[in-house]
Design an enzyme around this catalytic site. Structure first.
Site, PDB file in Angstrom:
ATOM      1  N   LYS A 114       0.860  -1.193   0.000  1.00 54.87           N
ATOM      2  CA  LYS A 114       0.000   0.000   0.000  1.00 54.87           C
ATOM      3  C   LYS A 114       0.895   1.241   0.000  1.00 54.87           C
ATOM      4  CE  LYS A 114      -4.035   2.023   2.242  1.00 54.87           C
ATOM      5  NZ  LYS A 114      -3.508   3.383   2.337  1.00 54.87           N
ATOM      6  N   CYS A 428      -6.128  31.281  26.507  1.00 52.52           N
ATOM      7  CA  CYS A 428      -5.845  32.676  26.829  1.00 52.52           C
ATOM      8  C   CYS A 428      -7.077  33.476  26.437  1.00 52.52           C
ATOM      9  CB  CYS A 428      -4.621  33.164  26.053  1.00 52.52           C
ATOM     10  SG  CYS A 428      -4.385  34.955  26.152  1.00 52.52           S
TER      11      CYS A 428
END
Length: 687
Positions: A114, A428
């Site tokens: 593959k 934040c």
């Protein structure tokens, strides 16, 4: 009829499906954000959910689809494949492989590596190369013929032999890749030219094949191996292996690793062999493909909506190596999310050298039990971001120390906190002026899904923010040549604005007339991605109209829903957010969809479901055709559905539509509906 789907179950399915679509699109059209193994896990979770609850297994599910639609921003023309390209189903262990072999018995199998590359379809007419196209969504791909012609492995003209005359039509499928031995040199040349190094050969191949100039493709050393045949005329082999022999005789590249085997035991032996010899191949590989060799048996077995039943890919576990964790630092993204990441002694894994790896969040750091100074196990299977799995505790010396998650933002000093109780991620909250968030948002809005500002990359965005040229994104389109004189990225050593600076100003000027949906994406509103932005832009045609719309009305837009609508409306409740729009508009950024070829809203107020495969429309194309004419494209059939458009392999939606007595159209009827609205003749409705 199928039972109604529980709301929580539907929500779980929607979230998983969106995750799969998002990361699949990044894999095929952009830069992946998560490891291959993580995507496989999302996909398998979605498959298992649909197996437990078959009513969720709709044709529009990602588990039914192949590849990903071509990127909207692609510079290549779209072309329709002569025969649909499929994907492959995967198995991950011997038990799953044994189950597949038991239900797919054959006298002869093929085992093939593959290849971790980019799928390509070649069309030859009378032996002459006519076209090369990427897989795309399996039906439609990008036309990359000019670039394919400079790949040495791809013959422009097939060579006939006595045993193998040239067929009048031949569609060949294969994989484009960069050989492992060539990857380092390709990266070196890229860095010498001022570019960022590729993370792995697969990304290098995908990026190289999509170069605008074919001459830029040539030095990338692209290779190709063919692994299948699509449409064909004058060529009727009786097996896959016989087809490969013909391809080789005609001068097409075939894999030297493909082998015929004659029992399930031999298949398992090949799986075990290549698990230990993954680095022996000339290309990156992440599994072994097993195919039934006989074409007659392949036809008898057939396929699902996305993959053949006669083939399977055995995926090997992601590769793992050990290295020293030197430090743990944190980064701040555009949404304020603070992510810890590992700084490690550089180590070679899965085809590339890595020195950083994600740790996701502080909870994960604690869960994994890693200490700074640890020997750690990292995993990387060709993906962009390697992951720290955990420590090798027995190698500790006592000098290791604990990572302390910061309480303040490392960029702006603002106190960090979870957005809501129970969140694993800390953020934040200073979205207004945190330099890290600002520069990340600039990079994002300049990306291919936003304004597509080529000259504004990550370094340029950071420079504009940290040098004080921009205080936030609102002033982007007011930039002048004089402003850029304070830049390090956009000025020349001899003084004055450099070529990149002039290009940036030109890009900004062009971007002012971009499509409305891109403007919406560029605002970085949480949950509002390209799909929702397109639907909103198509429906409302202007940003002011969208802003003024009631939240319930926005939520009713196809593909949006209440969560996205609430996020959109709440974003505009913040004054500095509104100032971004005001400044962009004042600078000349279009806030309206000014398309002159607006479709007449003949479907206004109608809900239409399209099910099955249509010849003239992709799934997204049919959806867009409905939306642009004022209709609602729904994914589910109910009593409120006005029309159900039925294509090939329509499945249960057609059955339900008939049970409810709904009006059903074939593709021809759908086209007339798009042209004339609901005033269609009775004869256009199927019975």
């Amino acid at each position: 009829m199928k039972p109604e789907v529980d709301a929580d179950l539907r929500r779980e399915w929607n979230e998983l499906a969106e995750l799969v679509r998002h990361h699949r699109d990044l894999y095929y059209n952009n830069q992946p954000e998560i490891p291959d193994a993580d995507f496989d896990e999302f996909f398998r979770r979605l498959q298992k959910l649909e197996q437990r609850h078959p009513e969720l297994a709709v044709p529009e599910s990602p588990t039914m689809e192949v590849g990903a639609p071509t990127a909207v921003s692609s510079t290549f023309d779209n072309v329709v494949h002569l025969e649909r390209m499929m994907s492959l189903d995967n198995v991950f262990d011997d038990e799953e492989l044994s189950e597949w072999l038991a239900r797919t018995p054959a006298e002869t199998y093929l085992t093939e590596l593959k290849i971790d590359g980019l799928s390509l379809a070649l069309v030859y007419r009378n032996g002459q190369l006519e076209r090369a196209a990427t897989r795309g969504d399996g039906r439609t791909g990008e036309d990359v013929t000019a670039n394919a012609r400079v790949i040495e492995d791809i013959p422009h003209q097939l060579t006939a032999t006595d045993d193998y005359p040239i067929p009048s039509l031949l569609e060949v499928r294969g994989e484009v890749f960069i050989a492992v031995e060539d990857f380092a040199e390709v990266n070196q040349l890229r860095q010498e030219a001022g570019g960022k190094p590729f993370a792995n050969p697969r990304n290098a191949a995908a990026g190289s094949l999509r170069q605008k100039n074919p001459e830029d493709v040539r030095p990338r050393r692209l290779r190709m191996i063919t692994h299948g045949v699509g449409a064909r005329e004058g060529f009727s082999p009786d097996s896959q292996f016989a087809a490969y022999q013909a391809l080789a005789a005609w001068g097409l590249p075939v894999s030297p690793y493909t082998e015929q085997v004659h029992s399930a035991r031999e298949v398992r032996e090949k799986v075990a062999y290549w698990a230990d010899h993954r680095h022996d191949a000339l290309h990156e590989m992440d599994g072994l493909v097993v195919k039934v060799d006989s074409y007659a048996q392949q036809r008898a077995l057939g396929s699902t909506s996305r993959a053949p039943r006669w083939a399977i890919a055995y995926k090997y576990p992601p590769e793992e190596v050990t290295t020293i964790l030197i430090d743990i630092q944190v980064g701040v993204g555009r949404t304020g999310r603070v992510t810890p990441f590992a700084i490690m002694e550089p180590v070679f894994v899965a085809g590339s050298t890595v020195a950083m790896a994600t740790l996701h969040n502080q909870t994960e750091v604690i869960r994994k039990g890693v200490l700074i100074g640890d020997t750690v196990v990292i995993r990387k299977a060709g993906e962009i971001i390697p992951e720290v799995l955990g420590p090798v505790v027995e190698r500790r010396t006592g000098s290791e120390r604990q990572f302390i998650f910061p309480t303040l933002c490392p960029s702006c000093g603002t106190r960090l906190a979870p957005q809501k109780e129970g969140d694993a991620d800390w953020r934040c909250p200073n979205s207004r002026s945190c330099p890290a968030q600002l520069s990340s948002r600039l990079t994002y809005l300049a990306g291919r899904g936003g304004f597509d500002i080529e000259a504004l990359g990550e370094k340029g965005a950071q420079d504009l923010i940290y040098s004080g040229i921009l205080s936030d994104e609102s002033g982007l389109f007011d930039l002048t040549e004089e402003d850029l004189l304070a830049s390090k990225v956009y000025t020349a050593k001899s003084g004055g604005v450099n070529a990149s600076g002039h290009k940036l100003l030109a890009n900004l000027d062009s971007a002012k007339s971009t499509e409305l949906w891109r403007v919406i994406v560029a605002l970085s509103i949480r949950h509002v991605g390209p799909t929702a932005a397109r639907s909103l832009a198509t429906r409302y045609r202007s940003l002011p109209a969208l802003i003024d719309a009631p939240i319930e009305d926005i939520a009713d837009t196809d593909g949006v829903g209440l969560i996205i609508a609430e996020s959109f409306k709440s974003w505009f409740e913040i004054e500095w957010h509104r100032q971004i729009i005001e400044r962009w508009a004042a600078a000349g950024v279009s806030m309206e969809d000014t398309s002159e070829d607006l479709a007449v809203p003949v479907l206004e107020g109608l809900t239409i479901v399209v099910t099955g495969s249509l010849e003239g429309f992709t799934r997204d194309g049919a959806k867009e055709a409905i939306i642009t004419r004022g209709g609602k494209s729904s994914g589910s059939v109910s009593k409120k559905t006005d029309y159900v458009v039925v294509g090939e392999n329509a499945g249960t939606k057609e059955t339900k539509a008939r049970d409810l007595g709904l009006r059903i159209l074939d593709e021809a009827g759908f086209i007339r509906l798009l042209e004339h609205g609901p005033a269609v003749d009775e004869e256009e409705t199927l019975t």
